[in-house]
Motif scaffolding. Sequence first.
Motif, PDB file in Angstrom:
ATOM      1  N   ALA A  43       0.860  -1.197   0.000  1.00  0.00           N
ATOM      2  CA  ALA A  43       0.000   0.000   0.000  1.00  0.00           C
ATOM      3  C   ALA A  43       0.892   1.242   0.000  1.00  0.00           C
ATOM      4  O   ALA A  43       1.392   1.673   1.044  1.00  0.00           O
ATOM      5  CB  ALA A  43      -0.916  -0.010   1.227  1.00  0.00           C
TER       6      ALA A  43
ATOM      7  N   ASP B  64       0.088  -1.174  -4.438  1.00  0.00           N
ATOM      8  CA  ASP B  64      -1.339  -0.852  -4.364  1.00  0.00           C
ATOM      9  C   ASP B  64      -1.436   0.667  -4.283  1.00  0.00           C
ATOM     10  O   ASP B  64      -0.866   1.282  -3.386  1.00  0.00           O
ATOM     11  CB  ASP B  64      -1.950  -1.499  -3.112  1.00  0.00           C
TER      12      ASP B  64
ATOM     13  N   SER C  45      -6.692   0.502  -5.980  1.00  0.00           N
ATOM     14  CA  SER C  45      -7.804   0.383  -5.029  1.00  0.00           C
ATOM     15  C   SER C  45      -8.138   1.770  -4.516  1.00  0.00           C
ATOM     16  O   SER C  45      -7.580   2.207  -3.518  1.00  0.00           O
ATOM     17  CB  SER C  45      -7.403  -0.504  -3.847  1.00  0.00           C
TER      18      SER C  45
ATOM     19  N   HIS D 189     -12.299  -8.089  -3.367  1.00  0.00           N
ATOM     20  CA  HIS D 189     -11.439  -7.384  -2.417  1.00  0.00           C
ATOM     21  C   HIS D 189     -12.281  -6.992  -1.213  1.00  0.00           C
ATOM     22  O   HIS D 189     -13.462  -6.647  -1.372  1.00  0.00           O
ATOM     23  CB  HIS D 189     -10.889  -6.140  -3.131  1.00  0.00           C
TER      24      HIS D 189
ATOM     25  N   SER E  58      -9.097  -2.601  10.623  1.00  0.00           N
ATOM     26  CA  SER E  58      -7.796  -1.949  10.469  1.00  0.00           C
ATOM     27  C   SER E  58      -6.905  -2.230  11.674  1.00  0.00           C
ATOM     28  O   SER E  58      -7.403  -2.362  12.799  1.00  0.00           O
ATOM     29  CB  SER E  58      -8.042  -0.449  10.338  1.00  0.00           C
TER      30      SER E  58
ATOM     31  N   GLY F  96       0.192  -2.404   4.267  1.00  0.00           N
ATOM     32  CA  GLY F  96       1.005  -1.200   4.352  1.00  0.00           C
ATOM     33  C   GLY F  96       1.700  -1.179   5.710  1.00  0.00           C
ATOM     34  O   GLY F  96       2.906  -1.366   5.835  1.00  0.00           O
ATOM     35  N   ARG F  97       0.889  -1.006   6.741  1.00  0.00           N
ATOM     36  CA  ARG F  97       1.400  -0.906   8.107  1.00  0.00           C
ATOM     37  C   ARG F  97       2.304  -2.083   8.486  1.00  0.00           C
ATOM     38  O   ARG F  97       3.395  -1.900   9.014  1.00  0.00           O
ATOM     39  CB  ARG F  97       0.197  -0.876   9.071  1.00  0.00           C
TER      40      ARG F  97
ATOM     41  N   HIS G  41       2.269   5.255   7.461  1.00  0.00           N
ATOM     42  CA  HIS G  41       1.294   6.272   7.862  1.00  0.00           C
ATOM     43  C   HIS G  41       1.951   7.278   8.813  1.00  0.00           C
ATOM     44  O   HIS G  41       1.314   7.778   9.742  1.00  0.00           O
ATOM     45  CB  HIS G  41       0.055   5.622   8.507  1.00  0.00           C
TER      46      HIS G  41
HETATM   47  C1  LIG Z   1      -4.882   1.864   3.564  1.00  0.00           C
HETATM   48  C2  LIG Z   1      -5.158   0.730   2.684  1.00  0.00           C
HETATM   49  C3  LIG Z   1      -4.341  -0.415   2.717  1.00  0.00           C
HETATM   50  C4  LIG Z   1      -3.230  -0.596   3.696  1.00  0.00           C
HETATM   51  O1  LIG Z   1      -3.701  -0.631   4.998  1.00  0.00           O
HETATM   52  P1  LIG Z   1      -2.745  -1.006   6.220  1.00  0.00           P
HETATM   53  O2  LIG Z   1      -3.592  -0.804   7.424  1.00  0.00           O
HETATM   54  O3  LIG Z   1      -1.607  -0.066   6.154  1.00  0.00           O
HETATM   55  O4  LIG Z   1      -2.320  -2.405   6.036  1.00  0.00           O
HETATM   56  C5  LIG Z   1      -4.617  -1.408   1.814  1.00  0.00           C
HETATM   57  N1  LIG Z   1      -5.628  -1.312   0.906  1.00  0.00           N
HETATM   58  C6  LIG Z   1      -6.422  -0.229   0.862  1.00  0.00           C
HETATM   59  C7  LIG Z   1      -7.500  -0.166  -0.150  1.00  0.00           C
HETATM   60  C8  LIG Z   1      -6.229   0.818   1.739  1.00  0.00           C
HETATM   61  O5  LIG Z   1      -7.039   1.882   1.708  1.00  0.00           O
END
Ligand SMILES: *Cc1c(COP(=O)(O)O)cnc(C)c1O
Length: 424
Positions: free
Chosen positions: A53, A74, A97, A188, A193, A275-276, A371
């Motif tokens: 992400a 992503d 996305s 998807h 979160s 991402g995180r 983030h």
């Molecule tokens: C923010 C986001 C992610 C990543 O989220 P994390 O909490 O950082 O893992 C993945 N996909 C979409 C569509 C997002 O908006």
Amino acid sequence: MKKEAFVTKELIEEIVKTYPTPFHIYDEKGIRANAKALREAFAWNPGYKEFFAVKATPNPFLIDILREYGCGCDCSSRTELMLSHAMGVKGEDIMFSSNDTPAEEFAYAAKIGATINLDDFTHIAFLEETIGYLPKTLSCRYNPGGYFSISNNIMDNPGDAKYGFTTEQLFEGFKILKQKGVENFGIHAFLASNTVTNEYYPTLARKLFETAVKLKEETGAHITFINLSGGIGVPYRPDQEPNDILVIGEGVRKVYEEILVPAGMGDVAIYTELGRFMMAPYGHLVTKVLHEKHTYKEYIGVDACAVNLMRPAMYGAYHHITVLGKEDAPCDHVYDVTGSLCENNDKFAIDRELPEIEIGDYLAIHDTGAHGYAMGYNYNGKLKSAELLLHEDGSVELIRRAETPRDYFATFDCFDIFKQIDFE
Ligand SMILES: *Cc1c(COP(=O)(O)O)cnc(C)c1O
């Protein structure tokens, strides 16, 4: 678990000779070990792919490390698509996305061959009108509504979230897309979160796999991938037990073999958009103590502020703090650690037990690798910091310079005032 910084006071004292605080610094070794573990956790699925992400940490040097472990990107916006494309990430390795998507962003995503993940039923028509056709491969974002629970624990509230198709819309959408000639389908969902439990992905996977089987039966759609998206969290607090990605991968495999394989869907690829989990623990915001203030409380004023890390101000999020060089000192003082914004929520910590802090100390604020820098802004005319990469061999590389006043004023450069500004 004791949270330890990946930098020492000695290292920071060396770095600040070249790069003044505040800055974000990233740990290459940690990023690599984690990316490798993720790849191993899903190695049972031949089509598996992590689409990092980009919004979490949009730095090409860091993303390039992840690419060595098979990661794609992503993206949620045009500039993120531009960055991924410029880095040479191939279209099929880019997931788009987004939500509330502007037409030009769909057009750009289609142009570079990214896989488009539609956030809404009406976007089927909107996309077709915008680009004049529908791509052969499309994904739809699902929102089953209600609450998302794991063994009676409410994790999140998708029914209150703006994202995704309802169940009805998803089935209707797949039928329409199939009629219109779409050949490969993806599903998807992002339903909770920052989950710190090994159960999130397997629970989500069960929901999506069951839905996928029904979709295949009712619409005849050829589902080629299921995207578990983001949401795997990290232990921001010392008392939290970290996720075990191998256990998570195994949990998803079990559900896959239970639901998809018997339905003749054993060729479905699993995608993730973490991402995180990929970056957060491998970043610190390093800041220097400028002031102590003794009023109704004890305050420590540092040279970073919420523009460098917004999560505490925005969500009241906990970020662990290590006073470098005082790792083993007793935490027998209680402080609010503040930045300099004219906003009382500009605090990295409130009533935090820490060792005695002195002016000139360096603080490492933990888990800022995702983030963190990315959510930065310029309120109060504050400038964004540099980003540094701590390599495995101990060397440090600048991977984004700090903003200067010229950057801040750049959007006035077509006006006379720009010439009057003294940049010296
Ligand atoms: C923010 C986001 C992610 C990543 O989220 P994390 O909490 O950082 O893992 C993945 N996909 C979409 C569509 C997002 O908006």
